[in-house]
Structures are given as C-alpha cells and as structure tokens.
Design a protein around this motif. Structure first.
Motif: not given
Ligand code: FAD
Ligand code: AMP
Lengths: 367, 267
Positions: A127-128, A167-169, A173, A176-179, B129, B230, B232-235
C-alpha cells in the motif's frame, strides 16, 4: 529457499527499512521507527530496523534511540549508492529468511522504487503513501471516530483482527481508504515522509539496541544498472517538514511576485524563524523552487502555525497542510475554500493586510 | 527495437470530484483524461522514434471505451496499440494489474533491445507501483522518476530525479523506465495526418481467453477477488469546523488576530 507468502502464521515482528544517503540516516527513518514501535507494542512483537549501505554500522545504534530493539546491518561496497537491483536483492533475501509480519518503507523517491519491486518479488501486497497505520482494531475505531464522517457506532468490526490497517488518501485527497492485505505476508506499506511523529530520543535505548551484521552476497550478474554520477542541487533545501512556522504564498501574489514573497519572508521572520512555502500554482509558475511546494504532490506539513496568503485552498493543497496546529488564511475572496479549514480567516488584500500584521506582531513581541 | 508505453485513462481529479453516498468515487460524473505522467512517457518514446524509427506500441488495461484514448495516442505518432480488457481483470490492485500487463507484453514479445515506458504514477491512486512491478515480473531492470532518457547505440542513459538532486544511471536493455513530467518534455499534439490515419492502424484486443494460459498469469491473484490488497473501509475526512472570520477594517482584523494569538501563546 522455502518462502511462502501465504503461510501467514509463520511471520513475526515489525520491520522498518532504514534508508541512508551518503552514509547518513534520513528523518523518515526516525519517524517510521517511532511509528513501528507503537505497532510492535500493539502486536506484542519486536521492532527491527534493516539498514543497507557501506560502512554504515556506526550509525545503526541511533535507530535504537527511537525504539528499535534490533538493527540488521547489510554492509557491502555495492550498497554504497542506491540501485534497485542490489537493494531489492539484499532486502528480499533477508526478508525471505527472517519472515517479518510487517515491512514499512519511507515513501521517498527511493522507497517508492524499492517497495513495489520487493512486494512483487515476495508475492505480497503493498500500500503506497500511507498516512496512518493501526493493528489494534480498537485503536482503528478511535481513529475513524475522529477522522471520518462514518457512523462508527452503528458499524461492526472484527475485534480480533491482526491485519495491518493502512490508511491513505486516494483520488487526490477527496477520499481516504483503509487497505488490508489479509492473505499474504509481509504486510508492506510505504509511509509518507513528515506524517508520523518522531518519538523522543533516548540514549539509554540506543545503547541497548542490538546490532546484527549480516553477510551480503552480490554478484555482478545481479546488477543491471550502474550509477554514473550523483548530482546534488547546490542550493540549500528548505526544511518545510521540520518547520514550526510556515508562511505559504499562492497565485494571489501574482501582481507583485517578488514583493509577495518578500512579505511572506518578513512575516515568517516576525513569527520567529519561519520558512516560506507555496501552492503548486506558485511552483508551476517558477516563482519558488519545487522543494517549497505544500500539498498532495508536494510536502505534508504540520507546523504550529501555517499562514496561507492568496491561496484558494484546493483539496490537493489542503491535503498537505490541514493538520497544522493553527491555520491563518488571508484571501481577498471571502468565499475561498481555504477559510473552511482556517482557524482564523482574514478576508482582504494580502498586500495591505500582511504589512500591518508584521508590524503588529513585532510590536507585541517587543512590548 | 520496440518501445511499449503503458498508459492509463484516469478521472480528472483536478476539478470538482463527486463522491457517492457509499464513499466511492462517482466516475460517471468526471471527465476521463490520459494520466499526466503517461504523457511524458509517450513523448519520451516518440522522441526516440524520431531518431531511430523504432516501433512504439501503446498498452492499456481498462474498459473498452479506452480505445478512444489509444487512437489519440496513435494520432500523436504511436504505431499500434493493445487494449487489455476483461471483466475478470476488473478491480485489480497494482500487483494484479502489473501481472496482467507483464503477461500481455510477454505474449507480444520483449526483444533484447526493447524497452517499456510507464508514467511514474497515475493520479487516481498515486501509487507509482505498477511500473516497478511489471519490471520485476518480467525480470528486467527498472529506472523510476526519469526526467530524461538518452539512447546511444545499445546504451540507455537515464536522468533519475531524487528529492535533492538527481542520479545519472546507465541501464541495460530490455528495461522499464517510469517517466515524470518535466519542463524539457512537453508532450506533442496529435497531427492532422495522424488523426486521419489513426483508425487504420492496428489495435489488438486481449481478453481473458487470450491471456489465461500465459505463464505469468496466476489465476488466484488477478481481479478484485485475487488482488493481495483489499479496501477495508473508505471514507471522507470530516470538514474541520469552520474557524472564525475576523471582522472590521484590515487594522482591526489584524489586531484581533494578534490578541488571539497572544492569548494562545503563539506569539
Ligand atoms: C493531481 C494534482 C495534484 C496537485 N497537487 C497539488 C499540491 O501538492 N499542492 C498544491 O498547492 N496544489 C496542488 N494541485 C493544484 C491545486 O488543484 C490548485 O490548482 C492549486 O493549489 C491552486 O493554487 P493557488 O491557491 O495558489 O491558486 P488559485 O487557485 O488561483 O488561488 C489564488 C487565490 O488568491 C486569491 N487572491 C488573489 N489576489 C489576492 C490578493 N491580492 N490578496 C489576497 N488574496 C488574493 C484569490 O482570491 C484566490 O483564492 C494539484 C492538482 C492536481 C490535479
Ligand atoms: N490499467 C493500466 N493500464 C496501463 N498502464 C497502467 C495501468 N495502471 C497503471 N499503469 C502504468 O503504471 C503507471 C503507474 O501507475 P500506478 O502504479 O497506478 O500509480 C502509470 O503511469 C501507467 O504507465
């Protein structure tokens, strides 16, 4: 070698790739080690730094001072300067043998070259440019409650989950996404420089840090690129990331560019030892060099005071400065979006307002 | 000699961005553009073509309408194009995407003098990447952040940018280079004759059937399901509470500000 990235239970410990240039550690190393310490404590595991270079053994101990339990040093003449071939080979070989559960790399121009190459070789996800990391689910929920508009109370979470939540933008921006990377190990992420907070240095911990030298095997066939020379920009770079006070200028200075930059410098001085930043419009116009750019494609800063002069507040600019402790904005358009994230807004012409501000601050300080 | 240029069609995130209630991006409401860094990759490839007459092949993985973008790049001067498109490939992360693109290039053939150019990063994800991961999968060297590429004889010399300067790197072919925008690399426009001819140039479509037997394809790591990473959450981040707009004349506003800063011990 029996390395299988899907055998996730055989991986342990948190690792940080520690980048050096010219035999000197980078600030991002200390930020990542400090962050890695927190993750290792959440996971109940060790924090290990891995340092590649030539004659770099002596600088390794300092990483202990920010929380590393151990530093693995890979020393070889071919590692003096960064090349993808040599660094990827050495890093992947060690990772395959030692199987860390998490591998963090600074998202510098070098880290962003090395990270994806290694992730592909190790057969795992990457995740970058992460700006926030959690392992503990409760901590992650706390983070969401303060940093998202999600209705966290009505959601259910897997509390036992031990995946690294990265978590990254995304989309400039806007989101936000948590990967997560649930099926493969190590969990790899590159981490944005300047975002993670550096811990207090402790000499005692530095002395206690274990240094392990590792034998490095590299053959000429491994190396398909050659560094011919390295040129440094002669000028001194501005240290936006370390600055307490930043006064940034935007296209609003266009009617008198030199005058506007001078005002910003004077205001930065009046606050005390501040530095001047700029929006991308200013950098693209060539009014300030690229290392002054704040924002999504520039630097992420969180100074004590951020002053935005003649900056409209595009989302890409905000992405780099909205976490500043205190934000002051001056813009002649009272509807400019920059006011949405400013603590104090002044609708007015910066060429009129800033000189008054400089005087008033000086007066107050001398009083 | 052949240069493959990997390009991606991305939503233009510079304007207003619409977000769906579920936190995903409303792509339908946004214009699709060629990823800006990829324009540099195209220009660098075409400059080498100008002097060596090599073949320039544009490659994209995406939905069928991306053909329009490929035709535009042919009109700029590329020779032919490859569109990799299949439902099975949708939702791929960078690991999966690079695997599929690497498999396609492998199928088409990567000769001893060939090169692959990518953009440094795509503005939808900003990951940077895919390029290095294609290189790893094909087992070829990479140089990223290239602001200049010089080819003389069999030697490739790349100016690779660092935060505080640059490196000059000599690299053996075949290799992969990721390109950044630079003042010295202004992308050219489509030419009139290019536009006239662009629909008569070859465009190869590779679907799932065409690639599934390729040695580089691992069926369990492609598409949304197979991708190692994957969401997990996006917000959306909360808007910081709107602060105080100071009132009065310029002087009054500044005095008010300075008072407040003093109380907060900022000055
Ligand atoms: C992929 C991508 C990445 C980007 N990354 C970044 C980034 O990292 N950083 C960044 O900054 N931008 C970035 N941008 C660009 C961003 O979208 C904006 O275009 C940019 O921030 C605008 O700069 P600005 O506010 O200086 O200029 P403008 O938007 O033109 O705003 C100028 C402001 O000055 C005000 N003004 C004019 N005269 C005066 C005066 N005399 N006194 C007071 N106010 C005055 C105007 O009211 C206006 O609000 C990015 C864009 C994209 C697409
Ligand atoms: N779907 C795609 N099709 C073709 N090229 C791609 C695709 N995705 C990424 N790339 C290439 O890889 C580069 C980096 O993309 P990314 O890793 O997504 O930031 C882009 O600039 C493109 O050159």
């Amino acid at each position: 070698m029996n390395f299988n990235s899907t055998d996730i239970h055989s991986f342990r410990d948190i690792w940080v790739f520690c980048e050096q240039r010219d035999g000197k550690l980078m600030n991002t190393d200390f930020e990542l080690i400090s962050e890695g310490r927190k993750l290792a404590d959440e996971r109940g595991s060790k924090l290990v730094g891995i340092l590649l270079g030539y004659e770099v053994k002596d600088i390794a101990k300092e990483l202990g001072g920010y929380g590393a339990d151990k530093v693995i040093v890979c020393d070889h003449p071919e590692l003096k300067f960064y090349t993808t071939d040599a660094y990827a080979k050495v890093l992947c070989d060690v990772v395959m043998e030692e199987k860390p559960e998490v591998l963090l790399i600074g998202a510098t121009n070098i880290g962003r070259d090395l990270g994806p190459r290694c992730a592909a070789r190790l057969r795992t996800g990457l995740t970058a440019d992460c700006t926030h990391l959690d392992i503990n689910t409760k901590k992650y929920i706390d983070f969401l409650s303060t940093s998202s508009t999600l209705d966290v109370a009505s959601m259910s979470f897997p509390m036992e989950d031990t995946n690294l939540k990265m978590t990254r933008p995304a989309f400039g921006g806007h989101l936000m996404a948590t990967i997560i990377c649930p099926r493969f190990r190590p969990c790899m992420s590159t981490v944005r420089p300047g975002v993670m907070k550096k811990a207090q240095f402790s000499q005692e911990k530095a002395d206690a840090c274990q240094i392990v030298m590792r034998h490095v095997e590299l053959s000429p066939e491994d190396l398909k690129t050659k560094v011919i020379n390295i040129a440094k920009e002669a000028k001194k770079m501005v240290d936006l990331i370390g600055a307490d006070i930043i006064v940034s200028v935007g296209r609003g200075i266009s009617k008198d560019v030199d005058g506007g930059i001078l005002l910003a410098q004077k205001l930065a001085e009046a606050f005390g030892d501040g530095v001047v930043g700029g929006s991308r419009a200013v950098i693209d116009s060539g009014w300030l060099p690229a290392d002054h750019q704040v924002g999504q494609t520039g630097k992420t800063v969180h100074p004590k005071v951020y002053v935005a002069l003649g900056i409209s507040g595009a989302i890409q600019h905000k992405a780099g400065m909205q976490d500043s402790e205190l934000i002051i904005a001056v813009n002649k358009d009272e509807t400019a979006p920059i006011f949405d994230c400013a603590d104090y807004g002044i609708a007015g012409d910066l060429f009129k307002v800033v000189p008054i501000m400089i005087e008033a601050i000086k007066e107050t300080k001398n009083a | 000699m052949r240069i493959y240029v990997c390009v991606k069609q991305v939503p233009d995130t510079s304007g207003k961005v619409a977000v769906n209630p579920d936190g995903t991006l409303n792509r339908a409401s946004m214009a699709a553009i060629i990823n800006p860094d990829d324009m540099s990759a195209i220009e660098q490839a075409l400059r080498i073509k100008d002097t060596t007459h090599c073949q320039v092949t544009v490659v994209t993985m995406g939905p069928a309408p991306a053909e329009g973008m490929l035709r535009e790049i042919i009109a700029m001067g590329a020779d032919d194009a490859v569109l990799i498109s299949a439902r099975e490939f949708g939702g791929s992360d960078t690991f999966a995407t690079s695997q599929i693109i690497a498999a396609a290039i492998h199928k088409l053939g990567l000769g001893k003098e060939d090169m692959i150019f990518c953009g440094r990063q795509a503005i939808d994800g900003d990951t940077a990447q895919v390029g290095p991961q294609i290189a790893e999968k094909l087992g070829i060297p990479q140089v990223t952040y290239a602001a200049g590429i010089k080819k003389s004889e069999s030697l490739i010399l790349v100016k690779r940018m660092l935060e505080d300067g640059y490196m000059m790197i000599e690299v053996q072919t075949p290799c992969l280079i990721t390109c950044i925008k630079d003042k010295s690399i202004k992308p050219r426009y489509m030419t009139l004759s290019g536009i006239m001819e662009c629909y008569s140039k070859p465009l190869l479509v590779l679907d799932f059937e065409a690639l599934k037997e390729e040695p580089l394809i691992e069926l369990d790591t492609i598409g949304l399901k197979g991708s190692p990473t994957n969401i997990f959450k996006s917000f959306t981040p909360p808007q910081k509470g709107v602060g105080i707009m100071l009132q009065g004349s310029d002087k009054e506003k500044v005095d008010d500000l300075v008072d407040r800063l003093k109380t907060k011990h900022v000055i």
